[in-house]
Design a protein around this motif. Structure first.
Motif, PDB file in Angstrom:
ATOM      1  N   ALA A 147       0.816  -1.213   0.000  1.00  0.00           N
ATOM      2  CA  ALA A 147       0.000   0.000   0.000  1.00  0.00           C
ATOM      3  C   ALA A 147       0.851   1.266   0.000  1.00  0.00           C
ATOM      4  O   ALA A 147       0.399   2.329  -0.440  1.00  0.00           O
ATOM      5  N   LEU A 148       2.102   1.163   0.473  1.00  0.00           N
ATOM      6  CA  LEU A 148       2.963   2.343   0.502  1.00  0.00           C
ATOM      7  C   LEU A 148       3.285   2.822  -0.908  1.00  0.00           C
ATOM      8  O   LEU A 148       3.207   4.026  -1.197  1.00  0.00           O
ATOM      9  N   SER A 149       3.644   1.901  -1.787  1.00  0.00           N
ATOM     10  CA  SER A 149       3.942   2.283  -3.168  1.00  0.00           C
ATOM     11  C   SER A 149       2.726   2.913  -3.826  1.00  0.00           C
ATOM     12  O   SER A 149       2.827   3.935  -4.525  1.00  0.00           O
ATOM     13  N   ASP A 150       1.558   2.338  -3.600  1.00  0.00           N
ATOM     14  CA  ASP A 150       0.319   2.883  -4.175  1.00  0.00           C
ATOM     15  C   ASP A 150       0.052   4.285  -3.648  1.00  0.00           C
ATOM     16  O   ASP A 150      -0.331   5.193  -4.402  1.00  0.00           O
ATOM     17  N   ALA A 151       0.238   4.484  -2.345  1.00  0.00           N
ATOM     18  CA  ALA A 151      -0.027   5.792  -1.744  1.00  0.00           C
ATOM     19  C   ALA A 151       0.939   6.845  -2.273  1.00  0.00           C
ATOM     20  O   ALA A 151       0.560   7.983  -2.560  1.00  0.00           O
ATOM     21  N   LEU A 152       2.202   6.465  -2.414  1.00  0.00           N
ATOM     22  CA  LEU A 152       3.203   7.407  -2.917  1.00  0.00           C
ATOM     23  C   LEU A 152       2.884   7.818  -4.353  1.00  0.00           C
ATOM     24  O   LEU A 152       2.994   8.996  -4.722  1.00  0.00           O
ATOM     25  N   ALA A 153       2.483   6.836  -5.166  1.00  0.00           N
ATOM     26  CA  ALA A 153       2.128   7.137  -6.553  1.00  0.00           C
ATOM     27  C   ALA A 153       0.871   7.997  -6.624  1.00  0.00           C
ATOM     28  O   ALA A 153       0.754   8.894  -7.474  1.00  0.00           O
ATOM     29  N   HIS A 154      -0.076   7.732  -5.736  1.00  0.00           N
ATOM     30  CA  HIS A 154      -1.350   8.459  -5.765  1.00  0.00           C
ATOM     31  C   HIS A 154      -1.195   9.912  -5.320  1.00  0.00           C
ATOM     32  O   HIS A 154      -1.689  10.837  -5.984  1.00  0.00           O
ATOM     33  N   HIS A 155      -0.498  10.130  -4.218  1.00  0.00           N
ATOM     34  CA  HIS A 155      -0.401  11.491  -3.671  1.00  0.00           C
ATOM     35  C   HIS A 155       0.714  12.295  -4.326  1.00  0.00           C
ATOM     36  O   HIS A 155       0.633  13.525  -4.383  1.00  0.00           O
ATOM     37  N   GLY A 156       1.778  11.619  -4.778  1.00  0.00           N
ATOM     38  CA  GLY A 156       2.866  12.328  -5.443  1.00  0.00           C
ATOM     39  C   GLY A 156       3.548  13.352  -4.560  1.00  0.00           C
ATOM     40  O   GLY A 156       3.943  14.424  -5.034  1.00  0.00           O
ATOM     41  N   VAL A 157       3.689  13.041  -3.284  1.00  0.00           N
ATOM     42  CA  VAL A 157       4.346  13.947  -2.342  1.00  0.00           C
ATOM     43  C   VAL A 157       5.601  13.261  -1.796  1.00  0.00           C
ATOM     44  O   VAL A 157       5.546  12.118  -1.344  1.00  0.00           O
ATOM     45  N   ARG A 158       6.687  13.979  -1.826  1.00  0.00           N
ATOM     46  CA  ARG A 158       7.947  13.466  -1.295  1.00  0.00           C
ATOM     47  C   ARG A 158       8.116  13.946   0.138  1.00  0.00           C
ATOM     48  O   ARG A 158       8.070  15.146   0.412  1.00  0.00           O
ATOM     49  N   ILE A 159       8.303  12.996   1.058  1.00  0.00           N
ATOM     50  CA  ILE A 159       8.516  13.332   2.457  1.00  0.00           C
ATOM     51  C   ILE A 159       9.952  12.982   2.824  1.00  0.00           C
ATOM     52  O   ILE A 159      10.321  11.814   2.912  1.00  0.00           O
ATOM     53  N   GLU A 160      10.771  13.991   3.025  1.00  0.00           N
ATOM     54  CA  GLU A 160      12.155  13.730   3.409  1.00  0.00           C
ATOM     55  C   GLU A 160      12.216  13.333   4.877  1.00  0.00           C
ATOM     56  O   GLU A 160      11.386  13.742   5.699  1.00  0.00           O
ATOM     57  N   GLU A 161      13.214  12.528   5.198  1.00  0.00           N
ATOM     58  CA  GLU A 161      13.344  12.008   6.556  1.00  0.00           C
ATOM     59  C   GLU A 161      13.454  13.127   7.582  1.00  0.00           C
ATOM     60  O   GLU A 161      12.947  13.017   8.710  1.00  0.00           O
ATOM     61  N   GLU A 162      14.086  14.222   7.178  1.00  0.00           N
ATOM     62  CA  GLU A 162      14.256  15.347   8.096  1.00  0.00           C
ATOM     63  C   GLU A 162      12.921  15.930   8.565  1.00  0.00           C
ATOM     64  O   GLU A 162      12.844  16.521   9.655  1.00  0.00           O
ATOM     65  N   HIS A 163      11.865  15.773   7.743  1.00  0.00           N
ATOM     66  CA  HIS A 163      10.548  16.279   8.140  1.00  0.00           C
ATOM     67  C   HIS A 163       9.996  15.533   9.358  1.00  0.00           C
ATOM     68  O   HIS A 163       9.103  16.034  10.056  1.00  0.00           O
ATOM     69  N   LEU A 164      10.496  14.322   9.593  1.00  0.00           N
ATOM     70  CA  LEU A 164       9.924  13.462  10.631  1.00  0.00           C
ATOM     71  C   LEU A 164      10.878  13.229  11.802  1.00  0.00           C
ATOM     72  O   LEU A 164      10.693  12.293  12.584  1.00  0.00           O
ATOM     73  N   ILE A 165      11.885  14.081  11.927  1.00  0.00           N
ATOM     74  CA  ILE A 165      12.880  13.889  12.984  1.00  0.00           C
ATOM     75  C   ILE A 165      12.222  13.873  14.367  1.00  0.00           C
ATOM     76  O   ILE A 165      12.624  13.102  15.247  1.00  0.00           O
ATOM     77  N   ASP A 166      11.202  14.696  14.576  1.00  0.00           N
ATOM     78  CA  ASP A 166      10.568  14.755  15.898  1.00  0.00           C
ATOM     79  C   ASP A 166      10.016  13.376  16.291  1.00  0.00           C
ATOM     80  O   ASP A 166      10.185  12.932  17.445  1.00  0.00           O
ATOM     81  N   LEU A 167       9.349  12.702  15.346  1.00  0.00           N
ATOM     82  CA  LEU A 167       8.793  11.384  15.646  1.00  0.00           C
ATOM     83  C   LEU A 167       9.889  10.339  15.843  1.00  0.00           C
ATOM     84  O   LEU A 167       9.801   9.474  16.716  1.00  0.00           O
ATOM     85  N   LEU A 168      10.931  10.423  15.026  1.00  0.00           N
ATOM     86  CA  LEU A 168      12.017   9.444  15.135  1.00  0.00           C
ATOM     87  C   LEU A 168      12.767   9.595  16.460  1.00  0.00           C
ATOM     88  O   LEU A 168      13.127   8.598  17.097  1.00  0.00           O
ATOM     89  N   LEU A 169      12.957  10.838  16.907  1.00  0.00           N
ATOM     90  CA  LEU A 169      13.626  11.057  18.182  1.00  0.00           C
ATOM     91  C   LEU A 169      12.766  10.567  19.342  1.00  0.00           C
ATOM     92  O   LEU A 169      13.281  10.085  20.357  1.00  0.00           O
ATOM     93  N   THR A 170      11.451  10.727  19.197  1.00  0.00           N
ATOM     94  CA  THR A 170      10.547  10.190  20.226  1.00  0.00           C
ATOM     95  C   THR A 170      10.722   8.693  20.377  1.00  0.00           C
ATOM     96  O   THR A 170      10.788   8.159  21.491  1.00  0.00           O
ATOM     97  N   ASP A 171      10.805   8.001  19.229  1.00  0.00           N
ATOM     98  CA  ASP A 171      11.011   6.547  19.277  1.00  0.00           C
ATOM     99  C   ASP A 171      12.362   6.195  19.907  1.00  0.00           C
ATOM    100  O   ASP A 171      12.464   5.281  20.731  1.00  0.00           O
ATOM    101  N   LEU A 172      13.393   6.922  19.484  1.00  0.00           N
ATOM    102  CA  LEU A 172      14.737   6.625  19.998  1.00  0.00           C
ATOM    103  C   LEU A 172      14.846   6.895  21.486  1.00  0.00           C
ATOM    104  O   LEU A 172      15.573   6.213  22.212  1.00  0.00           O
ATOM    105  N   GLY A 173      14.100   7.890  21.946  1.00  0.00           N
ATOM    106  CA  GLY A 173      14.140   8.226  23.368  1.00  0.00           C
ATOM    107  C   GLY A 173      13.235   7.379  24.224  1.00  0.00           C
ATOM    108  O   GLY A 173      13.202   7.553  25.458  1.00  0.00           O
ATOM    109  N   GLY A 174      12.492   6.496  23.571  1.00  0.00           N
ATOM    110  CA  GLY A 174      11.592   5.615  24.325  1.00  0.00           C
ATOM    111  C   GLY A 174      10.420   6.334  24.919  1.00  0.00           C
ATOM    112  O   GLY A 174       9.801   5.873  25.891  1.00  0.00           O
ATOM    113  N   ARG A 175      10.063   7.467  24.305  1.00  0.00           N
ATOM    114  CA  ARG A 175       8.951   8.243  24.860  1.00  0.00           C
ATOM    115  C   ARG A 175       7.647   7.899  24.129  1.00  0.00           C
ATOM    116  O   ARG A 175       7.651   7.493  23.004  1.00  0.00           O
TER     117      ARG A 175
END
Length: 417
Positions: free
Chosen positions: A389-417
């Protein structure tokens, strides 16, 4: 028996040289000698020579038409060559090569050379389908072999040996060449084999054409299949690897971990089997250094093991991730939501125990709903086996999300919060 002196007088002089050559050409191409041969703009000498041969006057004009059947009859009846024109050609000009048979033999030799590529290690890889077709369309194999089918067959067989060993787990190019071909320099730049293998490696790496040229393109292509050009230039960024006191690299990692600082591991260090101190701990991996830098800033020594592949994984990155997976550490990977990122993730997520880290359709759609990202205008769509479903969603929406946009969520995971 052929009367060679008489035959030379009749058919072996300069005035009939063209006629002899026409007859020889027909024999070489498997054509009969029963139709006329015509010479446009014949000289007086050529006309006199043919009249002497046939024993009669010919029609005047600029062109000269000679019935080869009549030439054959004259040679037989005069006893200059009782076996006829075909035998006369051989007597005067030597054996005639059967061009059709020669071409058939050559075609068979090229087929055998091309058949070397019919090997499961190549034909079972979808990414090589276009490359295999291109060998015929571009004539690359013929050019690199100098047009020699024997050399081409050896090139093809050697190429299969190398490609069968890919992807590798952090080898250097000389080691790969030595293991597969018995010659550490067989894949040195500038050799025909190196050019042929490199073209296949570019296809395996699925690198854009503009990124696959020059020294850096060569390095990137080989790195994408787990091979480094040397031990020191291939590296991987890490943070939070505990290390140990048992070896030099382990002590370097331990010091960096204590200070909460990123560290760089080279392929040379990894090839010496350092004690990473992970011991089966979960490891997260990201695509971009900005994520690792942010984790060092915010979490410091509290950051769990984190590996950054820095785009297409280097041979060192592949070696490290493979070793961690082999040692039982569960791997979780995150990258850019674009087609290039999808291809990088596909390679990482093939490792045993690897799973996506916020890298699926729900995570992508959540980012799109937040209004993050930019238009996705480049790259070729690719499947996402871990979540179709990820490939389909990417093709459908045509939006590029760079990893830097999601640093807040990734740091939350890394911090165990």
């Amino acid at each position: 028996m052929t009367d060679l002196p008489r035959l030379r007088r009749l058919l072996g002089g300069p005035g009939t040289a063209w006629l002899l050559e026409r007859a020889r050409d027909r024999l070489a191409n498997g054509r009969p000698l029963d139709t006329p041969a015509t010479l446009k703009a014949a000289t007086a000498e050529q006309r006199r020579a043919v009249e002497l041969l046939l024993g009669r006057r010919l029609r005047s004009g600029s062109s000269l038409t000679v019935p080869l059947a009549e030439v054959d009859r004259v040679l037989r009846e005069s006893l200059a060559c009782p076996d006829g024109l075909a035998a006369a050609v051989i007597a005067l000009a030597g054996p005639v090569t059967d061009r059709r048979a020669e071409e058939a033999t050559l075609a068979t030799a090229w087929q055998r050379a091309r058949a070397e590529f019919d090997h499961p290690s190549l034909t079972d890889r979808p990414e090589l389908i276009g490359w295999l077709a291109g060998l015929d369309a571009t004539g690359l194999l013929k050019r690199l072999s100098g047009g020699e089918p024997t050399a081409a067959r050896q090139l093809a067989a050697d190429t299969v040996r190398v490609l069968s060993a890919l992807p590798a787990d952090g080898l250097t190019l000389p080691v790969l060449a030595a293991r597969t071909l018995g010659d550490a320099h067989a894949l040195d730049a500038g050799r025909p084999l190196a050019a042929l293998v490199q073209s296949a490696v570019r296809a395996l790496a699925a690198l854009p054409a503009e990124a696959a040229t020059g020294a850096e393109g060569r390095r990137a292509a080989w790195a994408a299949v787990g091979v480094a050009l040397d031990e020191l230039s291939s590296r991987v960024l890490v943070l939070g690897l505990p290390g140990s006191t048992r070896d030099t690299t382990g002590r370097i990692l331990a010091a960096a971990h204590e200070g909460g600082e990123p560290s760089v591991l080279t392929l040379r260090q990894l090839s010496r089997q350092p004690n990473l101190g992970v011991n089966g701990l979960p490891v997260r991996a990201c695509e971009n250094p900005a994520v690792l830098a942010a984790a060092a800033d915010e979490l410091g020594p509290a950051c769990p093991p984190l590996v950054c592949v820095e785009g297409n994984p280097s041979a060192a990155a592949r070696a490290l991730l493979t070793r961690l997976a082999d040692q039982g550490s569960p791997l979780a990977y995150h990258g850019d939501f674009d087609w290039g990122g999808i291809r990088i993730a596909t390679g990482v997520l093939r490792l045993p125990g690897a799973a996506p880290w916020r890298y699926d359709a729900p995570a992508y759609l959540a980012a799109v709903e937040r209004g993050l990202g930019t238009p996705l205008t480049t790259g070729t769509p690719a499947p996402t086996p871990w979540d179709p479903a990820l490939s389909d969603a990417l093709a459908h929406h045509g939006v590029r999300i760079e990893e830097e946009h999601l640093i807040d969520l990734l740091l939350t995971d890394l911090g165990g919060r």
